[in-house]
Design a protein around this motif. Structure first.
Motif, PDB file in Angstrom:
ATOM      1  N   VAL A   1       0.830  -1.210   0.000  1.00 56.89           N
ATOM      2  CA  VAL A   1       0.000   0.000   0.000  1.00 56.89           C
ATOM      3  C   VAL A   1       0.866   1.263   0.000  1.00 56.89           C
ATOM      4  CG1 VAL A   1      -2.034  -1.019   1.054  1.00 56.89           C
ATOM      5  CG2 VAL A   1      -0.201  -0.161   2.527  1.00 56.89           C
ATOM      6  N   TYR A   2       2.158   1.098  -0.229  1.00 62.67           N
ATOM      7  CA  TYR A   2       3.088   2.220  -0.232  1.00 62.67           C
ATOM      8  C   TYR A   2       2.905   3.075  -1.497  1.00 62.67           C
ATOM      9  CZ  TYR A   2       5.405  -1.470   2.558  1.00 62.67           C
ATOM     10  OH  TYR A   2       5.697  -2.497   3.437  1.00 62.67           O
ATOM     11  N   PRO A   3       3.391   4.319  -1.480  1.00 69.46           N
ATOM     12  CA  PRO A   3       3.384   5.112  -2.716  1.00 69.46           C
ATOM     13  C   PRO A   3       4.099   4.381  -3.850  1.00 69.46           C
ATOM     14  CG  PRO A   3       3.852   6.527  -0.846  1.00 69.46           C
ATOM     15  CD  PRO A   3       3.871   5.112  -0.325  1.00 69.46           C
ATOM     16  N   SER A   4       3.494   4.432  -5.026  1.00 71.46           N
ATOM     17  CA  SER A   4       4.007   3.664  -6.153  1.00 71.46           C
ATOM     18  C   SER A   4       3.443   4.214  -7.446  1.00 71.46           C
ATOM     19  CB  SER A   4       3.581   2.201  -6.011  1.00 71.46           C
ATOM     20  OG  SER A   4       3.789   1.478  -7.203  1.00 71.46           O
ATOM     21  N   PRO A   5       4.239   4.199  -8.533  1.00 75.41           N
ATOM     22  CA  PRO A   5       3.693   4.541  -9.861  1.00 75.41           C
ATOM     23  C   PRO A   5       2.742   3.469 -10.397  1.00 75.41           C
ATOM     24  CG  PRO A   5       6.099   4.743  -9.796  1.00 75.41           C
ATOM     25  CD  PRO A   5       5.702   4.006  -8.557  1.00 75.41           C
ATOM     26  N   GLN A   6       2.654   2.314  -9.687  1.00 75.84           N
ATOM     27  CA  GLN A   6       1.742   1.228 -10.044  1.00 75.84           C
ATOM     28  C   GLN A   6       2.104   0.565 -11.377  1.00 75.84           C
ATOM     29  OE1 GLN A   6      -0.562   0.136  -7.825  1.00 75.84           O
ATOM     30  NE2 GLN A   6       0.045   1.751  -6.396  1.00 75.84           N
ATOM     31  N   ASP A   7       3.381   0.536 -11.701  1.00 78.77           N
ATOM     32  CA  ASP A   7       3.799  -0.198 -12.893  1.00 78.77           C
ATOM     33  C   ASP A   7       3.557  -1.692 -12.705  1.00 78.77           C
ATOM     34  OD1 ASP A   7       5.250  -0.303 -15.522  1.00 78.77           O
ATOM     35  OD2 ASP A   7       6.648  -1.516 -14.330  1.00 78.77           O
TER      36      ASP A   7
ATOM     37  N   TYR B   1       9.007   3.988   1.006  1.00 79.53           N
ATOM     38  CA  TYR B   1       8.720   2.879   1.912  1.00 79.53           C
ATOM     39  C   TYR B   1       7.994   3.302   3.188  1.00 79.53           C
ATOM     40  CZ  TYR B   1      11.718  -0.420  -0.657  1.00 79.53           C
ATOM     41  OH  TYR B   1      12.259  -1.263  -1.615  1.00 79.53           O
ATOM     42  N   GLN B   2       7.890   4.589   3.459  1.00 73.80           N
ATOM     43  CA  GLN B   2       7.369   5.020   4.752  1.00 73.80           C
ATOM     44  C   GLN B   2       6.186   5.978   4.610  1.00 73.80           C
ATOM     45  OE1 GLN B   2      11.832   4.692   6.640  1.00 73.80           O
ATOM     46  NE2 GLN B   2      10.429   6.059   7.688  1.00 73.80           N
ATOM     47  N   ASP B   3       5.297   5.599   3.704  1.00 72.98           N
ATOM     48  CA  ASP B   3       4.073   6.376   3.527  1.00 72.98           C
ATOM     49  C   ASP B   3       3.041   5.465   2.868  1.00 72.98           C
ATOM     50  OD1 ASP B   3       2.306   8.476   3.614  1.00 72.98           O
ATOM     51  OD2 ASP B   3       3.551   9.868   2.463  1.00 72.98           O
ATOM     52  N   ILE B   4       1.843   6.007   2.633  1.00 76.19           N
ATOM     53  CA  ILE B   4       0.753   5.269   2.003  1.00 76.19           C
ATOM     54  C   ILE B   4       0.414   5.939   0.682  1.00 76.19           C
ATOM     55  CG2 ILE B   4      -1.666   4.560   2.222  1.00 76.19           C
ATOM     56  CD1 ILE B   4       0.196   3.123   4.163  1.00 76.19           C
ATOM     57  N   ASP B   5       0.187   5.137  -0.352  1.00 70.19           N
ATOM     58  CA  ASP B   5      -0.197   5.689  -1.645  1.00 70.19           C
ATOM     59  C   ASP B   5      -1.547   6.388  -1.520  1.00 70.19           C
ATOM     60  OD1 ASP B   5       0.666   5.213  -4.754  1.00 70.19           O
ATOM     61  OD2 ASP B   5      -1.506   5.451  -4.532  1.00 70.19           O
ATOM     62  N   PRO B   6      -1.680   7.601  -2.074  1.00 64.91           N
ATOM     63  CA  PRO B   6      -2.957   8.330  -1.948  1.00 64.91           C
ATOM     64  C   PRO B   6      -4.163   7.561  -2.469  1.00 64.91           C
ATOM     65  CG  PRO B   6      -1.224   9.783  -2.751  1.00 64.91           C
ATOM     66  CD  PRO B   6      -0.645   8.400  -2.754  1.00 64.91           C
ATOM     67  N   SER B   7      -3.953   6.657  -3.407  1.00 65.01           N
ATOM     68  CA  SER B   7      -5.086   5.880  -3.906  1.00 65.01           C
ATOM     69  C   SER B   7      -5.658   4.957  -2.838  1.00 65.01           C
ATOM     70  CB  SER B   7      -4.676   5.060  -5.133  1.00 65.01           C
ATOM     71  OG  SER B   7      -3.711   4.084  -4.797  1.00 65.01           O
ATOM     72  N   PHE B   8      -4.844   4.624  -1.826  1.00 65.16           N
ATOM     73  CA  PHE B   8      -5.290   3.749  -0.752  1.00 65.16           C
ATOM     74  C   PHE B   8      -5.669   4.512   0.515  1.00 65.16           C
ATOM     75  CE2 PHE B   8      -2.176   0.706  -2.887  1.00 65.16           C
ATOM     76  CZ  PHE B   8      -3.167   0.079  -3.615  1.00 65.16           C
ATOM     77  N   GLY B   9      -5.227   5.759   0.645  1.00 67.42           N
ATOM     78  CA  GLY B   9      -5.543   6.536   1.836  1.00 67.42           C
ATOM     79  C   GLY B   9      -4.327   7.242   2.387  1.00 67.42           C
TER      80      GLY B   9
ATOM     81  N   VAL C   1       0.242  -8.067   8.938  1.00 69.34           N
ATOM     82  CA  VAL C   1       1.564  -8.283   8.353  1.00 69.34           C
ATOM     83  C   VAL C   1       1.674  -7.460   7.078  1.00 69.34           C
ATOM     84  CG1 VAL C   1       3.001 -10.000   7.172  1.00 69.34           C
ATOM     85  CG2 VAL C   1       1.924 -10.563   9.360  1.00 69.34           C
ATOM     86  N   MET C   2       2.772  -6.719   6.950  1.00 68.76           N
ATOM     87  CA  MET C   2       3.020  -5.899   5.763  1.00 68.76           C
ATOM     88  C   MET C   2       3.781  -6.682   4.701  1.00 68.76           C
ATOM     89  SD  MET C   2       1.831  -2.778   6.281  1.00 68.76           S
ATOM     90  CE  MET C   2       2.796  -1.524   5.406  1.00 68.76           C
ATOM     91  N   ASP C   3       3.648  -6.246   3.461  1.00 67.60           N
ATOM     92  CA  ASP C   3       4.449  -6.786   2.366  1.00 67.60           C
ATOM     93  C   ASP C   3       5.765  -6.016   2.304  1.00 67.60           C
ATOM     94  OD1 ASP C   3       4.970  -8.357   0.001  1.00 67.60           O
ATOM     95  OD2 ASP C   3       2.815  -8.373  -0.331  1.00 67.60           O
ATOM     96  N   LEU C   4       6.873  -6.727   2.353  1.00 64.17           N
ATOM     97  CA  LEU C   4       8.206  -6.121   2.301  1.00 64.17           C
ATOM     98  C   LEU C   4       8.806  -6.393   0.928  1.00 64.17           C
ATOM     99  CD1 LEU C   4      10.429  -4.751   4.201  1.00 64.17           C
ATOM    100  CD2 LEU C   4      11.381  -7.047   4.350  1.00 64.17           C
ATOM    101  N   VAL C   5       9.011  -5.348   0.136  1.00 63.42           N
ATOM    102  CA  VAL C   5       9.528  -5.496  -1.229  1.00 63.42           C
ATOM    103  C   VAL C   5      10.873  -4.772  -1.290  1.00 63.42           C
ATOM    104  CG1 VAL C   5       9.026  -5.239  -3.688  1.00 63.42           C
ATOM    105  CG2 VAL C   5       7.142  -5.449  -2.042  1.00 63.42           C
ATOM    106  N   VAL C   6      11.946  -5.518  -1.063  1.00 64.61           N
ATOM    107  CA  VAL C   6      13.264  -4.874  -0.948  1.00 64.61           C
ATOM    108  C   VAL C   6      14.315  -5.504  -1.852  1.00 64.61           C
ATOM    109  CG1 VAL C   6      12.926  -3.890   1.344  1.00 64.61           C
ATOM    110  CG2 VAL C   6      13.721  -6.259   1.133  1.00 64.61           C
TER     111      VAL C   6
END
Length: 568
Positions: free
Chosen positions: A59-65, A74-82, A102-107
């Motif tokens: 649910v992190y900020p992302s261009p959604q590719d 990694y330390q915020d929420i995408d505006p589309s989700f809130g 549990v969060m999804d960790l994409v590193v």
């Protein structure tokens, strides 16, 4: 004399995890995209189901590719989700229902729009240049031309794993989309930054991480030509360091599960050995690759003997040391009732409940993917324009360009494409299935008028209520979480059968017999002993079945679970 008692078994051994794909779960504001407020509104569905953990896809900020698996912060929420405030409210609401999050960790990679990569891209003198994998063209090759890539690695999303960056006259590595550059875990600054971020989320109150393709983070710095990227030379070192820097010393027991493409049983035994302090369990893909031919989109019928051999090998291989994750579905897999069952109107419920029963009674932690508990099916995609997923679209373009018949390519996408799991959750029979009041980002499956949560709640024999009973059984019967596993009838091509056994404190043994007919025909099997005649039927998907005898006749897609007690 010591008064220390043995350490209790970890809580997650008797837990069930529910995965939410936020884009497709529930939309609270009518923009056609699921969001955190929508999840909050539907948490009672999870509570009624009885699950213990909510795993939240990114649910992190992302261009959604790549639908959020390309993270730009990694330390915020995408505006589309809130907002972060919405996330805190969700976390509080989850905890108020005695569940964990549990969060999804994409590193393994970030987005190419992450500030780290933007800085790295500035050139060889950038302080973050070595945070990613930059390499010049092959010696003697013209940069940016075919064959000039630094090595022969291929992207999981088709094409080369290298993208030429003309301003910097160098290539960067991306094992997935070109907009997902791989982080260089050889750099200790990268690892420290990741550890700080993980601790930030844990301090906020989350209960663990599902770690995306985590076995890919270690690469041989020489980057030699090869075809396999997994479990590099420092992977165990990196995971043990992560455990020390992030998880060790915290009073609460957290959940860590590592998604590991290509992992072997022997490797997983090391990863999940508690004495090594790496991860609690892994996601492996062996059983969901059994119907692949020449790649995942070349679909072959499932051979039940292969499935038994695969799952049985993992049960035996991790017994006594490691721990299994159990799943049929996730955001990357097609719907299991369409894949290994029968999604026609006559057998959908029966086959979905059989598959659930066989899976959940194994040794390991079960994962339920949103809609699986309703028996949601694959979608009737009619053209390539119906797909949204970058993997499917890239594969279609590349295959057709090679001369493959587009009809054949589309058939593979329809059966195995990831968008099958990403159509909106089917809450009711109304327009857009109660997912949104707007236009959904991907169309709802037309069968939502029959397959939906509202209808399932009202039907005691629905897939939903069967999942609810399975989850309650795991919570009530210690043998489900902690018992030994023995495969039965390994050479029967129709029926999946096994026992679970746990010796109780009073010296008696509790045993379960699990039977599942993987066919649409009646199947007759002989049990290995006649001691099951007086066993108690715990759960099944066919009413009024006959008591067990030495020979058992199973209806099409029937599942049964029986319990007996005997001297150990």
């Amino acid at each position: 004399m010591s008064t220390d008692s043995p350490s209790p078994e970890p809580w997650w051994k008797s837990a069930v995890v529910y995965q939410i794909y936020p884009r497709s779960f529930a939309d609270s504001d009518g923009d056609g995209v699921g969001d955190l407020r929508g999840i909050i509104d539907r948490l009672d569905h999870l509570a009624e189901l009885g699950v213990d953990v909510l795993w939240l896809s990114p649910v992190y900020p992302s261009p959604q590719d790549d639908n959020g698996y390309d993270i730009s912060d990694y330390q915020d929420i995408d505006p589309s989700f809130g907002t972060l405030s919405d996330f805190d409210d969700l976390l509080a609401a989850v905890h108020a229902r005695s569940m964990k999050l549990v969060m999804d960790l994409v590193v393994n990679h970030t987005s190419d729009e992450h500030p780290w990569f933007i800085e790295s891209r500035r050139g060889p003198d950038s302080p973050k240049r070595d945070w990613y994998w930059w390499r010049p063209a092959r010696e003697g090759a013209v940069p940016g031309t075919p064959g000039a890539q630094p090595n022969n690695w291929r992207s999981f999303f088709s094409g080369s794993a290298w993208e030429y960056d003309e301003p910097g006259d160098a290539y960067y590595l991306h094992l997935f989309s070109r907009k997902q550059p791989d982080l260089n875990w050889e750099n200790p600054e990268v690892r420290s930054a990741v550890h700080r971020m993980m601790n930030w989320w844990l301090d906020r109150g989350v209960d663990g991480f599902r770690m995306d393709v985590i076995n890919l983070i270690s690469k041989d710095p020489a980057l030699p030509d090869r075809t396999h990227h997994g479990s590099g030379p420092r992977i165990h070192e990196f995971l043990q360091e992560m455990h020390r820097e992030v998880f060790a010393g915290r009073p609460e027991r957290l959940l860590t599960v590592g998604e590991m493409p290509g992992v072997t049983v022997e490797e997983a035994r090391l990863f999940t050995d508690p004495a090594r302090a790496e991860v609690d369990m892994v996601f492996q893909f062996e059983h969901v690759g059994l119907d692949h031919g020449d790649g995942k989109f070349d679909v072959r019928p499932l051979n039940l003997l292969d499935l038994k051999a695969s799952l049985g090998r993992w049960q035996d291989g991790l017994s006594g040391t490691g721990w299994n994750s159990l799943y049929w579905n996730n955001h990357d897999q097609p719907r299991v009732v369409s894949r290994f069952g029968d999604d026609g109107p006559g057998n959908r419920v029966r086959s979905a409940t059989m598959l659930a029963t066989v899976l959940h009674l194994h040794r390991g932690t079960p994962y339920v993917y949103q809609g699986e508990e309703l028996g949601m099916t694959n979608a009737p995609f009619t053209s390539v324009d119906d797909f949204r997923d970058i993997e499917s679209l890239n594969h279609y373009a590349e295959a057709v360009d090679r001369g493959t018949d587009p009809v054949r390519v589309l058939a593979g996408l329809r059966a195995m494409g990831r968008d099958n799991a990403r159509t909106p959750m089917q809450w009711d029979a109304s327009e857009h299935a109660g997912f949104t009041t707007g236009t959904p980002w991907i169309p709802v499956n037309p069968n939502h008028t029959e397959v939906n949560a509202q209808a399932a709640y009202a039907d005691p024999s629905s897939v939903f209520h069967h999942y609810r009973r399975l989850i309650a059984l795991r919570h009530a019967e210690p043998v489900v979480a902690h018992g030994d596993f023995t495969m039965l009838l390994p050479d029967d091509p129709r029926v999946y059968a096994y026992t679970r056994r746990l010796v109780e404190a009073d010296g008696t043994a509790t045993e379960l017999l699990v039977l599942g007919n993987f066919t649409g025909d009646t199947a007759e099997v002989d049990l290995p002993d006649d001691g099951w005649r007086d066993a108690v039927a715990l759960i099944g998907n066919v009413p009024d079945t006959e008591p067990l005898g030495t020979t058992v006749t199973l209806a099409p897609w029937e599942a049964r679970v029986h319990r007996r007690h005997r001297p150990a």
